[in-house]
Design a protein around this motif. Structure first.
Motif, PDB file in Angstrom:
ATOM      1  N   ILE A   1      38.739  32.994  37.268  1.00 61.75           N
ATOM      2  CA  ILE A   1      39.071  32.202  38.821  1.00 61.75           C
ATOM      3  C   ILE A   1      40.370  32.589  39.258  1.00 61.75           C
ATOM      4  O   ILE A   1      41.235  32.427  38.476  1.00 61.75           O
ATOM      5  CB  ILE A   1      38.762  30.913  38.874  1.00 61.75           C
ATOM      6  CG1 ILE A   1      37.242  30.509  38.204  1.00 61.75           C
ATOM      7  CG2 ILE A   1      39.140  30.157  39.915  1.00 61.75           C
ATOM      8  CD1 ILE A   1      37.093  28.971  37.910  1.00 61.75           C
ATOM      9  N   GLU A   2      40.593  32.963  40.561  1.00 59.37           N
ATOM     10  CA  GLU A   2      41.599  33.152  41.317  1.00 59.37           C
ATOM     11  C   GLU A   2      42.023  32.061  42.081  1.00 59.37           C
ATOM     12  O   GLU A   2      42.985  31.975  42.521  1.00 59.37           O
ATOM     13  CB  GLU A   2      41.640  34.465  41.874  1.00 59.37           C
ATOM     14  CG  GLU A   2      41.358  35.773  40.962  1.00 59.37           C
ATOM     15  CD  GLU A   2      41.197  37.115  41.290  1.00 59.37           C
ATOM     16  OE1 GLU A   2      42.552  37.557  41.866  1.00 59.37           O
ATOM     17  OE2 GLU A   2      40.033  37.413  42.058  1.00 59.37           O
ATOM     18  N   CYS A   3      41.127  31.206  42.750  1.00 59.63           N
ATOM     19  CA  CYS A   3      41.407  30.448  43.657  1.00 59.63           C
ATOM     20  C   CYS A   3      40.288  29.010  43.434  1.00 59.63           C
ATOM     21  O   CYS A   3      39.084  29.177  42.886  1.00 59.63           O
ATOM     22  CB  CYS A   3      40.878  30.887  45.238  1.00 59.63           C
ATOM     23  SG  CYS A   3      41.866  32.234  45.746  1.00 59.63           S
TER      24      CYS A   3
ATOM     25  N   ARG B   1      48.037  34.967  50.595  1.00 61.09           N
ATOM     26  CA  ARG B   1      46.646  35.404  49.901  1.00 61.09           C
ATOM     27  C   ARG B   1      45.692  34.283  49.816  1.00 61.09           C
ATOM     28  O   ARG B   1      45.856  33.155  49.729  1.00 61.09           O
ATOM     29  CB  ARG B   1      47.185  35.620  48.486  1.00 61.09           C
ATOM     30  CG  ARG B   1      48.313  36.741  48.383  1.00 61.09           C
ATOM     31  CD  ARG B   1      48.600  37.179  47.020  1.00 61.09           C
ATOM     32  NE  ARG B   1      48.696  35.876  46.114  1.00 61.09           N
ATOM     33  CZ  ARG B   1      48.627  35.628  44.905  1.00 61.09           C
ATOM     34  NH1 ARG B   1      48.243  36.813  44.060  1.00 61.09           N
ATOM     35  NH2 ARG B   1      48.993  34.674  44.154  1.00 61.09           N
ATOM     36  N   GLN B   2      44.392  35.012  49.888  1.00 58.06           N
ATOM     37  CA  GLN B   2      43.152  34.169  50.060  1.00 58.06           C
ATOM     38  C   GLN B   2      42.171  34.888  49.382  1.00 58.06           C
ATOM     39  O   GLN B   2      41.984  36.084  49.290  1.00 58.06           O
ATOM     40  CB  GLN B   2      42.780  33.858  51.489  1.00 58.06           C
ATOM     41  CG  GLN B   2      43.612  33.075  52.111  1.00 58.06           C
ATOM     42  CD  GLN B   2      43.600  31.475  51.873  1.00 58.06           C
ATOM     43  OE1 GLN B   2      42.597  30.950  51.202  1.00 58.06           O
ATOM     44  NE2 GLN B   2      44.466  30.749  52.759  1.00 58.06           N
ATOM     45  N   CYS B   3      41.242  33.856  48.626  1.00 57.70           N
ATOM     46  CA  CYS B   3      40.069  34.472  47.827  1.00 57.70           C
ATOM     47  C   CYS B   3      38.635  34.932  49.062  1.00 57.70           C
ATOM     48  O   CYS B   3      38.762  34.023  50.116  1.00 57.70           O
ATOM     49  CB  CYS B   3      39.234  33.761  46.924  1.00 57.70           C
ATOM     50  SG  CYS B   3      40.438  33.763  45.372  1.00 57.70           S
TER      51      CYS B   3
ATOM     52  N   ASN C   1      48.690  32.038  40.285  1.00 58.14           N
ATOM     53  CA  ASN C   1      49.351  33.495  40.251  1.00 58.14           C
ATOM     54  C   ASN C   1      48.675  34.732  39.410  1.00 58.14           C
ATOM     55  O   ASN C   1      48.890  35.763  39.621  1.00 58.14           O
ATOM     56  CB  ASN C   1      50.694  33.206  39.468  1.00 58.14           C
ATOM     57  CG  ASN C   1      51.822  32.311  40.243  1.00 58.14           C
ATOM     58  OD1 ASN C   1      51.391  32.020  41.387  1.00 58.14           O
ATOM     59  ND2 ASN C   1      52.751  32.006  39.566  1.00 58.14           N
ATOM     60  N   LYS C   2      47.991  34.315  38.353  1.00 53.95           N
ATOM     61  CA  LYS C   2      47.032  35.284  37.537  1.00 53.95           C
ATOM     62  C   LYS C   2      45.701  34.325  37.391  1.00 53.95           C
ATOM     63  O   LYS C   2      45.646  33.417  37.388  1.00 53.95           O
ATOM     64  CB  LYS C   2      47.650  35.439  36.194  1.00 53.95           C
ATOM     65  CG  LYS C   2      49.122  36.090  36.326  1.00 53.95           C
ATOM     66  CD  LYS C   2      49.617  36.080  34.819  1.00 53.95           C
ATOM     67  CE  LYS C   2      51.080  36.959  35.034  1.00 53.95           C
ATOM     68  NZ  LYS C   2      51.717  37.201  33.525  1.00 53.95           N
TER      69      LYS C   2
ATOM     70  N   GLU D   1      37.110  34.176  44.005  1.00 52.70           N
ATOM     71  CA  GLU D   1      37.786  35.511  43.360  1.00 52.70           C
ATOM     72  C   GLU D   1      37.943  36.416  44.546  1.00 52.70           C
ATOM     73  O   GLU D   1      37.645  36.222  45.730  1.00 52.70           O
ATOM     74  CB  GLU D   1      36.806  36.089  42.237  1.00 52.70           C
ATOM     75  CG  GLU D   1      35.313  36.615  42.878  1.00 52.70           C
ATOM     76  CD  GLU D   1      34.414  37.113  42.055  1.00 52.70           C
ATOM     77  OE1 GLU D   1      34.977  37.677  41.021  1.00 52.70           O
ATOM     78  OE2 GLU D   1      33.255  37.336  42.195  1.00 52.70           O
ATOM     79  N   LYS D   2      38.283  37.743  43.936  1.00 55.59           N
ATOM     80  CA  LYS D   2      38.600  38.718  44.972  1.00 55.59           C
ATOM     81  C   LYS D   2      39.736  38.338  45.920  1.00 55.59           C
ATOM     82  O   LYS D   2      39.313  38.277  47.249  1.00 55.59           O
ATOM     83  CB  LYS D   2      37.387  39.343  45.777  1.00 55.59           C
ATOM     84  CG  LYS D   2      36.287  39.617  44.816  1.00 55.59           C
ATOM     85  CD  LYS D   2      35.112  40.185  45.393  1.00 55.59           C
ATOM     86  CE  LYS D   2      33.926  40.430  44.523  1.00 55.59           C
ATOM     87  NZ  LYS D   2      32.510  41.025  45.208  1.00 55.59           N
ATOM     88  N   LEU D   3      40.800  38.443  45.722  1.00 51.49           N
ATOM     89  CA  LEU D   3      42.050  37.920  46.349  1.00 51.49           C
ATOM     90  C   LEU D   3      42.334  39.090  47.579  1.00 51.49           C
ATOM     91  O   LEU D   3      42.271  40.355  47.172  1.00 51.49           O
ATOM     92  CB  LEU D   3      43.308  37.864  45.604  1.00 51.49           C
ATOM     93  CG  LEU D   3      43.579  36.386  44.866  1.00 51.49           C
ATOM     94  CD1 LEU D   3      44.859  36.363  44.093  1.00 51.49           C
ATOM     95  CD2 LEU D   3      43.828  35.434  46.013  1.00 51.49           C
ATOM     96  N   VAL D   4      42.636  38.619  48.828  1.00 51.19           N
ATOM     97  CA  VAL D   4      43.141  39.568  49.940  1.00 51.19           C
ATOM     98  C   VAL D   4      44.027  38.923  50.467  1.00 51.19           C
ATOM     99  O   VAL D   4      44.444  37.798  50.372  1.00 51.19           O
ATOM    100  CB  VAL D   4      41.953  39.916  50.822  1.00 51.19           C
ATOM    101  CG1 VAL D   4      40.708  40.447  50.252  1.00 51.19           C
ATOM    102  CG2 VAL D   4      41.514  38.408  51.333  1.00 51.19           C
ATOM    103  N   GLY D   5      44.907  39.905  51.003  1.00 46.12           N
ATOM    104  CA  GLY D   5      46.391  39.488  51.931  1.00 46.12           C
ATOM    105  C   GLY D   5      45.803  39.205  53.279  1.00 46.12           C
ATOM    106  O   GLY D   5      44.979  39.697  53.917  1.00 46.12           O
TER     107      GLY D   5
END
Length: 493
Positions: A463-465, A434-436, A394-395, A425-429
């Protein structure tokens, strides 16, 4: 909406029961065997109807138990005796306790730990259990707990002797209000003679387990207003280090979700956590059915009746059974919890996240179950090269350690035979969520497992994913048993 047990109107049910009992006595004189079973079933139905049916909610398992219970004749006079003081499920039971050591403090604590103890024929572990609770807690944790010991033996000389020993070893905890020792006088107990012999238990076994139910009921009743939460332990247990901190982490993670019982050990009546607000009705419940079955069986019914269908058990276990001799006749009891870990601070953080996978999921073993601290897992059908399982936070957060295990003891071949662990990193829709868009590989799975330390030193970004990638197709199915993540700080804002 979660269903709750409604208050029982005993004023209407008891007169009816008394009339039935008088009629039953007359019928015994004529020895009409065909009539008596009918009346017994009717009495059983009236008693259980109030408890189980008033709210219109009965689990299928409890229906089965009702049918089984109706096959056993009820000694209804015993129930009338037990019901005497039970007029409101939300109120406490009228018992005058003897304070053997300590007195309650006016300020509520976070956690009450309850122990009930009787004289054993062989071995006594109570002092070791109390010592473990205090020794494994930090000074800050000790401020948030109170330990209540119910010496539930009718041998008052034994109780007084043990209290002297407890006071000598733990006097400073008693003075600080962290330790209370109580006793419920024998006159408050229902009769323990002539009890129902369910499950073909011998009379002394029935007496032991029935009294134990009442022991626990009186202990729960006493502890109702001492804290926000209540933990039941047995008197032959050792604790993991900083168990309270680990427990609080779990409770915090469950905020907003409904639960009746959280389990921190898979053994008996050890490590079972309740909201203190539920203690009065649990005490009443144990008293009402004290002669029906052992306490740990009754707890399953209690949980189900309050609409928690499934067990919510956490790993690693925070408490371990250490007694070698049972409190029942000194029999050997070597049960051990193989999920116990001495250092509970090693419990992972697992920040809030969304889980995705393109692996074909088997039945209800969905992706979220591998990421939960509850004892459950993800199970997918044979994965192919390029298949993935991804965790999207989520964050964004900093992670210090990642540990992933696949397969189980009984399905040791359902592991990830060839796979890699990546962080992104760098989340995109995308259409699938959502995926990195950028990933770095941390390592390869070996024998189905991977553990990476100092991730925050190896990765410069938050880290986002976290992604598991299948690097070679396999014919075996895949169980992801657990995904454990440790963070170095709360997720960034």
């Amino acid at each position: 909406m979660a269903h709750r047990i409604s208050n029982i109107n005993l004023s209407s049910s008891i007169p009816i029961m008394r009339l039935l009992l008088k009629y039953l006595d007359k019928m015994r004189c004529f020895r009409k065997r065909s009539t008596i079973p009918f009346l017994v079933v009717l009495i059983t139905f009236l008693l259980f109807m109030n408890l189980y049916m008033e709210d219109g909610y009965v689990l299928e398992e409890d229906k089965r138990q009702l049918r089984e219970a109706s096959m056993h004749p009820l000694n209804s006079e015993r129930y009338v005796h037990t019901f005497k003081d039970i007029t409101n499920f939300s109120g406490t039971i009228n018992v005058t306790y003897r304070y053997l050591a300590g007195t309650p403090l006016p300020r509520k604590k976070y956690l009450t730990i309850g122990l009930s103890s009787v004289k054993r024929k062989r071995g006594n572990y109570l002092l070791e259990t109390i010592k473990s609770i205090f020794d494994q807690s930090s000074y800050e944790e000790l401020k948030e707990i109170v330990v209540v010991v119910h010496l539930a033996d009718f041998d008052l000389a034994w109780c007084e002797s043990l209290v002297q020993e407890i006071s000598r070893k733990f006097g400073h905890h008693i003075i600080a209000g962290r330790l209370l020792v109580i006793h419920a006088p024998e006159e408050y107990y229902p009769s323990l003679d002539g009890l129902k012999r369910n499950y073909n238990d011998p009379e002394d076994r029935v007496r032991f387990r029935s009294k134990q139910n009442v022991d626990y009921a009186f202990l729960l009743n006493f502890c109702t207003n001492l804290s926000d939460f209540y933990m039941m332990l047995e008197d032959d247990v050792r604790c993991s280090r900083n168990f309270l901190t680990a427990l609080k982490k779990v409770v915090t993670s469950r905020e907003g979700s409904y639960w009746v019982t959280l389990e921190f050990s898979k053994l008996g009546y050890i490590g079972k956590l309740y909201h203190s607000r539920d203690l009065p009705r649990l005490a009443h419940f144990l008293l009402m059915f004290y002669q029906e079955m052992p306490c740990d069986w009754l707890l399953i019914h209690f949980r189900g009746l309050l609409a928690q269908k499934d067990v919510i058990r956490f790993k690693p276990s925070l408490f371990q059974h250490m007694g070698y001799y049972s409190s029942y006749k000194g029999a050997e009891n070597k049960l051990k919890d193989d999920d116990f870990e001495e250092d509970s601070l090693d419990i992972p953080d697992n920040p809030p996240a969304t889980l995705y996978t393109n692996i074909n999921v088997f039945e209800s073993y969905d992706a979220a179950k591998a990421y939960s601290s509850v004892d459950e897992y993800f199970w997918g059908k044979a994965p192919s090269t390029g298949d993935f399982y991804v965790i999207v936070f989520n964050k964004a957060t900093k992670i210090s350690k990642i540990k992933i295990t696949t397969g189980t003891d009984d399905r040791q071949n359902d592991i990830l035979h060839h796979g890699a662990l990546e962080v992104g990193e760098k989340l995109v829709g995308t259409k699938k969520g959502r995926q990195c868009s950028s990933y770095i590989t941390l390592g390869e799975f070996k024998n189905g497992n991977i553990e990476v330390h100092d991730v925050d030193h190896k990765i410069s970004f938050d880290i986002e994913c976290v992604r598991i990638v299948v690097t070679a197709s396999q014919k075996e199915w895949l169980i992801i048993r657990s995904i454990s993540l440790w963070t170095t700080q709360p997720p960034s804002q």
